[in-house]
Design a protein around this motif. Sequence first.
Motif, short mmCIF file in Angstrom:
data_model
loop_
_atom_site.label_atom_id
_atom_site.label_comp_id
_atom_site.label_asym_id
_atom_site.label_seq_id
_atom_site.Cartn_x
_atom_site.Cartn_y
_atom_site.Cartn_z
N PRO A 26 11.87 8.86 0.45
CA PRO A 26 10.73 9.78 0.52
C PRO A 26 9.81 9.73 -0.69
O PRO A 26 8.67 10.18 -0.62
CB PRO A 26 11.38 11.16 0.65
N LYS A 27 10.26 9.13 -1.79
CA LYS A 27 9.42 9.02 -2.99
C LYS A 27 8.51 7.79 -2.94
O LYS A 27 7.70 7.59 -3.83
CB LYS A 27 10.29 8.95 -4.25
N SER A 28 8.65 6.97 -1.89
CA SER A 28 7.86 5.73 -1.80
C SER A 28 6.63 5.86 -0.91
O SER A 28 5.88 4.90 -0.76
CB SER A 28 8.75 4.58 -1.29
N PHE A 29 6.41 7.03 -0.32
CA PHE A 29 5.24 7.23 0.54
C PHE A 29 4.84 8.69 0.52
O PHE A 29 5.58 9.55 0.05
CB PHE A 29 5.51 6.75 1.97
N ILE A 30 3.65 8.97 1.02
CA ILE A 30 3.16 10.34 1.11
C ILE A 30 3.40 10.80 2.53
O ILE A 30 2.85 10.22 3.48
CB ILE A 30 1.66 10.42 0.72
N ASN A 31 4.26 11.79 2.69
CA ASN A 31 4.73 12.23 4.00
C ASN A 31 3.98 13.50 4.43
O ASN A 31 4.09 14.54 3.79
CB ASN A 31 6.24 12.51 3.90
N ALA A 32 3.25 13.40 5.52
CA ALA A 32 2.49 14.54 6.04
C ALA A 32 3.40 15.75 6.31
O ALA A 32 2.95 16.89 6.20
CB ALA A 32 1.75 14.16 7.33
N ASN A 33 4.67 15.50 6.61
CA ASN A 33 5.61 16.60 6.87
C ASN A 33 5.82 17.49 5.65
O ASN A 33 6.32 18.60 5.78
CB ASN A 33 6.96 16.06 7.34
N ASP A 34 5.46 16.99 4.47
CA ASP A 34 5.64 17.76 3.24
C ASP A 34 4.47 18.70 2.95
O ASP A 34 4.49 19.40 1.93
CB ASP A 34 5.81 16.82 2.04
N PHE A 35 3.46 18.71 3.81
CA PHE A 35 2.25 19.48 3.56
C PHE A 35 1.96 20.43 4.72
O PHE A 35 2.22 20.10 5.87
CB PHE A 35 1.06 18.54 3.32
N PRO A 36 1.40 21.61 4.41
CA PRO A 36 1.16 22.61 5.46
C PRO A 36 0.00 22.27 6.39
O PRO A 36 -0.10 22.84 7.47
CB PRO A 36 0.86 23.89 4.67
N SER A 37 -0.85 21.31 5.98
CA SER A 37 -2.03 20.98 6.80
C SER A 37 -2.52 19.58 6.45
O SER A 37 -2.16 19.02 5.41
CB SER A 37 -3.15 21.98 6.53
N LEU A 38 -3.38 19.05 7.31
CA LEU A 38 -3.99 17.75 7.02
C LEU A 38 -4.92 17.87 5.81
O LEU A 38 -5.07 16.91 5.04
CB LEU A 38 -4.75 17.22 8.24
N GLU A 39 -5.52 19.03 5.62
CA GLU A 39 -6.38 19.26 4.44
C GLU A 39 -5.57 19.14 3.16
O GLU A 39 -6.00 18.51 2.19
CB GLU A 39 -7.05 20.64 4.52
N CYS A 44 0.88 -1.17 0.00
CA CYS A 44 0.00 0.00 0.00
C CYS A 44 0.92 1.22 0.00
O CYS A 44 2.03 1.14 0.51
CB CYS A 44 -0.82 0.09 1.29
N VAL A 45 0.44 2.33 -0.50
CA VAL A 45 1.22 3.56 -0.37
C VAL A 45 0.91 4.12 1.02
O VAL A 45 -0.23 4.45 1.31
CB VAL A 45 0.88 4.58 -1.47
N PRO A 46 1.92 4.21 1.90
CA PRO A 46 1.67 4.76 3.22
C PRO A 46 1.41 6.27 3.17
O PRO A 46 2.07 6.99 2.42
CB PRO A 46 2.99 4.50 3.98
N ILE A 47 0.45 6.69 3.95
CA ILE A 47 0.22 8.12 4.20
C ILE A 47 0.76 8.29 5.61
O ILE A 47 0.13 7.87 6.58
CB ILE A 47 -1.27 8.48 4.13
N TYR A 48 1.96 8.83 5.72
CA TYR A 48 2.68 8.79 6.99
C TYR A 48 2.68 10.13 7.73
O TYR A 48 2.94 11.18 7.15
CB TYR A 48 4.13 8.34 6.77
N TRP A 49 2.43 10.05 9.03
CA TRP A 49 2.57 11.19 9.94
C TRP A 49 3.30 10.67 11.17
O TRP A 49 2.94 9.63 11.72
CB TRP A 49 1.20 11.73 10.36
N GLY A 50 4.34 11.37 11.59
CA GLY A 50 5.07 10.95 12.80
C GLY A 50 6.49 11.47 12.80
O GLY A 50 6.71 12.69 12.79
#
Length: 181
Positions: free
Chosen positions: A125-138, A109-115
Amino acid sequence: ANWVPAEDLVRSPGEAQASLPRKTKFCCFFSSYLNRTTEHRGRFFHLLSRYKRVDAGGKALNNLGLVVPFDPQAKLEFLKPYKFYIAFENESVPGYTTEKIAEAMAARCVPIYWGNPRVVEEFNPKSFINANDFPSLEALAAQVAEVDRNDALYAQYLREPYFKDNRPNEHFNPNRIRDFF
């Protein structure tokens, strides 16, 4: 925590193309509990659910009518048909990465990672979607929706090795977490 063997995360040639047709479900989420310190999980679950149904297989927010057994093999089998997995840690602490992201990877699965803010030292970093790369959860939810709608973009994530050079690194060691404490 039950750890995924590092060798289970090593990509094999042609694997991404073979796994695409098996990804018949959108996204899933597992949490045993939600409280004040983990409310970000529930918030993101609800945000992403506005786009498409997210299946919750744990005790928290369960919408399946059954709780997937707390067993690594049962969870892995459950995860396999999903395109995405919400892999949110309890808290964001440098160096603290649990099995959540690795379980998603093992199920392809493609991980949507926060932590862990330093998770990119452990995984490509190209193998998952990293919450740290985005300004908000939206913004994170909007990116997941975009990747879901764009098969070529989704396939890019699936093709990327989880480890640099497709070889486990020193961070992927079950003793690391024990040593952390």
